[in-house]
Design a protein around this motif. Structure first.
Motif, mmCIF file in Angstrom:
data_model
loop_
_atom_site.group_PDB
_atom_site.id
_atom_site.type_symbol
_atom_site.label_atom_id
_atom_site.label_comp_id
_atom_site.label_asym_id
_atom_site.label_seq_id
_atom_site.Cartn_x
_atom_site.Cartn_y
_atom_site.Cartn_z
ATOM 1 N N ASP A 1 0.808 -1.215 0.000
ATOM 2 C CA ASP A 1 0.000 0.000 0.000
ATOM 3 C C ASP A 1 0.843 1.269 0.000
ATOM 4 O OD1 ASP A 1 1.002 -0.393 2.501
ATOM 5 O OD2 ASP A 1 -0.877 -0.081 3.589
ATOM 6 N N SER A 2 2.100 1.177 -0.433
ATOM 7 C CA SER A 2 2.935 2.370 -0.499
ATOM 8 C C SER A 2 4.025 2.204 -1.556
ATOM 9 C CB SER A 2 3.593 2.657 0.856
ATOM 10 O OG SER A 2 4.441 3.792 0.770
ATOM 11 N N ASP A 3 4.292 3.265 -2.295
ATOM 12 C CA ASP A 3 5.443 3.311 -3.202
ATOM 13 C C ASP A 3 6.262 4.573 -2.912
ATOM 14 O OD1 ASP A 3 3.838 5.299 -4.208
ATOM 15 O OD2 ASP A 3 3.651 4.459 -6.222
ATOM 16 N N ARG A 4 6.328 4.913 -1.636
ATOM 17 C CA ARG A 4 7.051 6.112 -1.206
ATOM 18 C C ARG A 4 8.552 5.784 -1.097
ATOM 19 N NH1 ARG A 4 5.790 10.900 1.881
ATOM 20 N NH2 ARG A 4 7.579 11.620 3.112
ATOM 21 N N TYR A 5 9.229 5.766 -2.213
ATOM 22 C CA TYR A 5 10.659 5.483 -2.234
ATOM 23 C C TYR A 5 11.466 6.768 -2.058
ATOM 24 C CZ TYR A 5 9.408 0.886 -4.058
ATOM 25 O OH TYR A 5 8.872 -0.369 -4.215
ATOM 26 N N SER A 6 12.675 6.600 -1.589
ATOM 27 C CA SER A 6 13.641 7.691 -1.657
ATOM 28 C C SER A 6 14.208 7.729 -3.071
ATOM 29 C CB SER A 6 14.772 7.475 -0.648
ATOM 30 O OG SER A 6 14.290 7.541 0.676
ATOM 31 N N PHE A 7 14.683 8.902 -3.488
ATOM 32 C CA PHE A 7 15.204 9.067 -4.843
ATOM 33 C C PHE A 7 16.583 9.719 -4.811
ATOM 34 C CE2 PHE A 7 10.547 9.342 -5.222
ATOM 35 C CZ PHE A 7 10.303 8.327 -6.136
ATOM 36 N N LYS A 8 17.347 9.434 -5.849
ATOM 37 C CA LYS A 8 18.625 10.109 -6.056
ATOM 38 C C LYS A 8 18.567 10.855 -7.379
ATOM 39 C CE LYS A 8 22.508 8.150 -4.959
ATOM 40 N NZ LYS A 8 23.013 9.089 -3.918
ATOM 41 N N ILE A 9 18.943 12.136 -7.345
ATOM 42 C CA ILE A 9 19.040 12.957 -8.550
ATOM 43 C C ILE A 9 20.514 13.103 -8.906
ATOM 44 C CG2 ILE A 9 18.634 15.240 -9.539
ATOM 45 C CD1 ILE A 9 16.292 15.573 -7.634
ATOM 46 N N SER A 10 20.864 12.755 -10.146
ATOM 47 C CA SER A 10 22.245 12.906 -10.620
ATOM 48 C C SER A 10 22.243 13.864 -11.805
ATOM 49 C CB SER A 10 22.826 11.550 -11.031
ATOM 50 O OG SER A 10 24.139 11.706 -11.530
ATOM 51 N N PHE A 11 22.766 15.061 -11.581
ATOM 52 C CA PHE A 11 22.757 16.079 -12.625
ATOM 53 C C PHE A 11 23.775 15.786 -13.727
ATOM 54 C CE2 PHE A 11 21.126 18.265 -8.839
ATOM 55 C CZ PHE A 11 19.965 18.829 -9.349
ATOM 56 N N ASP A 12 24.848 15.087 -13.390
ATOM 57 C CA ASP A 12 25.952 14.921 -14.340
ATOM 58 C C ASP A 12 26.077 13.506 -14.893
ATOM 59 O OD1 ASP A 12 26.813 13.621 -12.042
ATOM 60 O OD2 ASP A 12 28.898 14.237 -12.294
ATOM 61 N N GLU A 13 25.043 12.709 -14.760
ATOM 62 C CA GLU A 13 25.122 11.323 -15.233
ATOM 63 C C GLU A 13 25.253 11.255 -16.748
ATOM 64 O OE1 GLU A 13 25.354 7.272 -14.146
ATOM 65 O OE2 GLU A 13 25.247 9.075 -12.900
ATOM 66 N N TYR A 14 24.572 12.166 -17.453
ATOM 67 C CA TYR A 14 24.552 12.138 -18.916
ATOM 68 C C TYR A 14 25.318 13.298 -19.549
ATOM 69 C CZ TYR A 14 20.605 9.069 -17.752
ATOM 70 O OH TYR A 14 19.812 8.089 -17.224
#
Length: 529
Positions: free
Chosen positions: A120-133
């Motif tokens: 009943d939850s998909d509240r994941y933590s996330f990582k943002i990578s600005f320089d991956e691409y």
């Protein structure tokens, strides 16, 4: 006439030689000035970036919006296969600053596995990578973590622990509260934390070329015990920098375990502050705990610092508040040599006690700490109430705040009695024995079965078997968070050109000297004896 010509030529050569030598002498101050100018420029760049980070990216007095836009199918695939932690291409607008070609993925360890098991939850933590691409950064920062406040009904445990770390001068990543949107839909109220990388290292150490390791429970050696002089044995110390001189790591571990000159390889005062930070907040999801994880080691000119990381389980989130300040480990003290060896030194122990006293009588003093929590409550309560994916109800959030206040008040009193020798500060060497369930301070006094998401209890289980026990319902190895090291981009801006004016002058002078030597040899021959 020929003799006169030689005389004139020699005079000219001498004059040119004097000019050349003068040029060399003048080149040195020029090089110094240019180096100083370059250094000043870099310092201003760091200072300017840090000011922008504090005001626009990680403000402490407001909540900012982080808007992620990506293909809906990619987002659904990310959620359906969260354990893979696979990057997806997205656009990100961070407090009004827009980026394209940004990488976003799920992240986490216990929190990720727990949410995977929830229905009943998909509240994941996330990582943002600005320089991956592409080569881009946000005021020098290339990666930011969006933490879901797992196991923290108060939403404040990690924020407050980082504030405490800052108050005693520990190198601390940037952090702030954010509202996270995905495809224009509010996903939840999160805590943004800067990934330890180049920008962080430049700010705190003045460089980012040292060796960086992360302590992880999936291997051996993250307890910093001596396993031998083969670096490959230390699989729990995962290298996050591009390269490392493994001899330096081995030298440090050897001295820590088998020597006494700790200051040769370890920033002792910083280590004592790190130990105190985790002891006073009863944070056993750290080097102190059974999993001996969630810390970084950074080597700066041969000296290692231990860096604070990941504090959603602080304030008793993994056990009771019965911490012995001179034996603050979850398990045998001897199995944590960084603590055992430093606290066996009377001078270091006295300094450690001063740090603990400073913490509980300043930032953690009842009036100060509770007033700070009230300030944060005023700032974030409306966002918590509107959080569409919260693990807890708003009433549980309010109870969580009360529970953290009570926990810290009792904890501070307990620690003060130990400092005053009213109660014991150490035992028989077996550690503080903090096992038990995951309730208490970390859950804000809310029992696991009372969580909003009813599957959370089954997913989180509880910590069984006393010290060092594994999560009851989780089993199996942890999933490494998989940070890709400090990342590219560094402090941002264009790359510096190699060389400078002083180098050009020196090269020109050297060529001139060679030319003069050739002329001299050609036209001036010694008489034979």
């Amino acid at each position: 006439m020929k003799a006169r010509g030689k005389s004139i030529l020699l005079s000219l050569c001498c004059l040119l030689l004097v000019i050349a030598v003068a040029g060399c002498q003048n080149a040195s101050p020029s090089a110094t000035n240019e180096t100083a100018t370059a250094t000043d420029s870099q310092d201003k760049k760091v200072s300017s970036d840090e000011k922008s980070l504090d005001e626009q990216v990680f403000p402490k007095d407001e909540v900012v919006d982080v808007k992620i836009t990506l293909d809906p199918d990619d987002f659904h695939d990310m959620l359906d296969n969260a354990s893979a932690e696979e990057y997806k291409t997205a656009s990100v607008e961070y407090n009004g600053i827009k980026f394209d070609n940004v990488a976003v993925r799920t992240k986490g360890n216990l929190s990720l596995r727990s949410v995977v098991q929830m229905t009943d939850s998909d509240r994941y933590s996330f990582k943002i990578s600005f320089d991956e691409y592409v080569n881009q950064n946000l005021f020098g920062i290339t990666k930011i973590n969006l933490n879901n406040n797992y196991s923290d009904a108060s939403y404040m445990c990690e924020f407050l622990t980082y504030e405490l770390a800052e108050s005693v001068g520990l190198p601390t990543p940037k952090y702030s509260f954010v509202n996270v949107y995905v495809n224009d839909e509010l996903k939840g109220f999160y805590l943004a934390v800067e990934q330890i990388g180049d920008a962080y290292l430049e700010r705190n150490f003045g460089n980012s070329y040292g060796a960086l390791y992360k302590g992880e429970m999936t291997g051996q050696g993250s307890d910093l015990t001596w396993l031998g002089d083969d670096p490959s044995l230390y699989t729990g110390l995962v290298m996050k920098s591009a390269k490392s001189n493994d001899d330096i790591l081995i030298d440090m571990l050897n001295e820590l375990n088998n020597g006494t000159d700790y200051e040769k390889y370890i920033d002792v005062e910083e280590s004592l502050k790190y130990i105190a930070l985790n002891a006073v907040t009863a944070n056993m999801d750290s080097y102190l705990g059974g999993n001996k994880q969630n810390y970084y080691l950074y080597e700066d000119e041969g000296v290692f610092s231990i860096l604070p990381w990941d504090y959603n389980m602080a304030f008793g989130g993994m056990g009771s508040a019965d911490v012995l300040i001179d034996e603050p480990t979850q398990g045998a003290l001897a199995e944590r040599p960084l603590i055992a060896k430093l606290l066996a030194n009377d001078e270091y122990k006295a300094k450690y006690h001063e740090i603990v006293s400073e913490m509980i009588n300043s930032f953690l003093a009842d009036d100060t700490f509770q007033a700070r929590m009230d300030e944060l409550d005023t700032m974030i309560s409306s966002y918590v109430k509107a959080d569409p994916s919260a693990f807890y109800t708003f009433e549980q959030y309010e109870e969580g705040i009360k529970s953290v206040k009570t926990f810290m008040s009792n904890m501070a009193n307990n620690l003060q009695q130990q400092l005053d020798s009213i109660t014991p500060s150490s035992g028989d060497g077996s550690g503080s024995g903090m096992g038990g369930g995951m309730g208490g301070g970390g859950f804000g006094g809310v029992t696991q079965g009372e969580q909003t998401n009813t599957d959370a209890q089954a997913a989180q289980g509880g910590f069984i078997g006393g010290p060092g026990g594994a999560p009851g319902a989780m089993g199996g190895p942890t999933i490494p968070e998989g940070e890709n090291g400090p990342g590219g981009g560094g402090m941002g801006g264009a790359l510096q050109q190699k060389g400078n004016t002083s180098e050009a002058i020196t090269t020109g002078v050297a060529i001139l000297l060679l030319l003069l030597t050739a002329i001299f040899v050609t036209f001036y021959k010694r008489k034979r004896l």
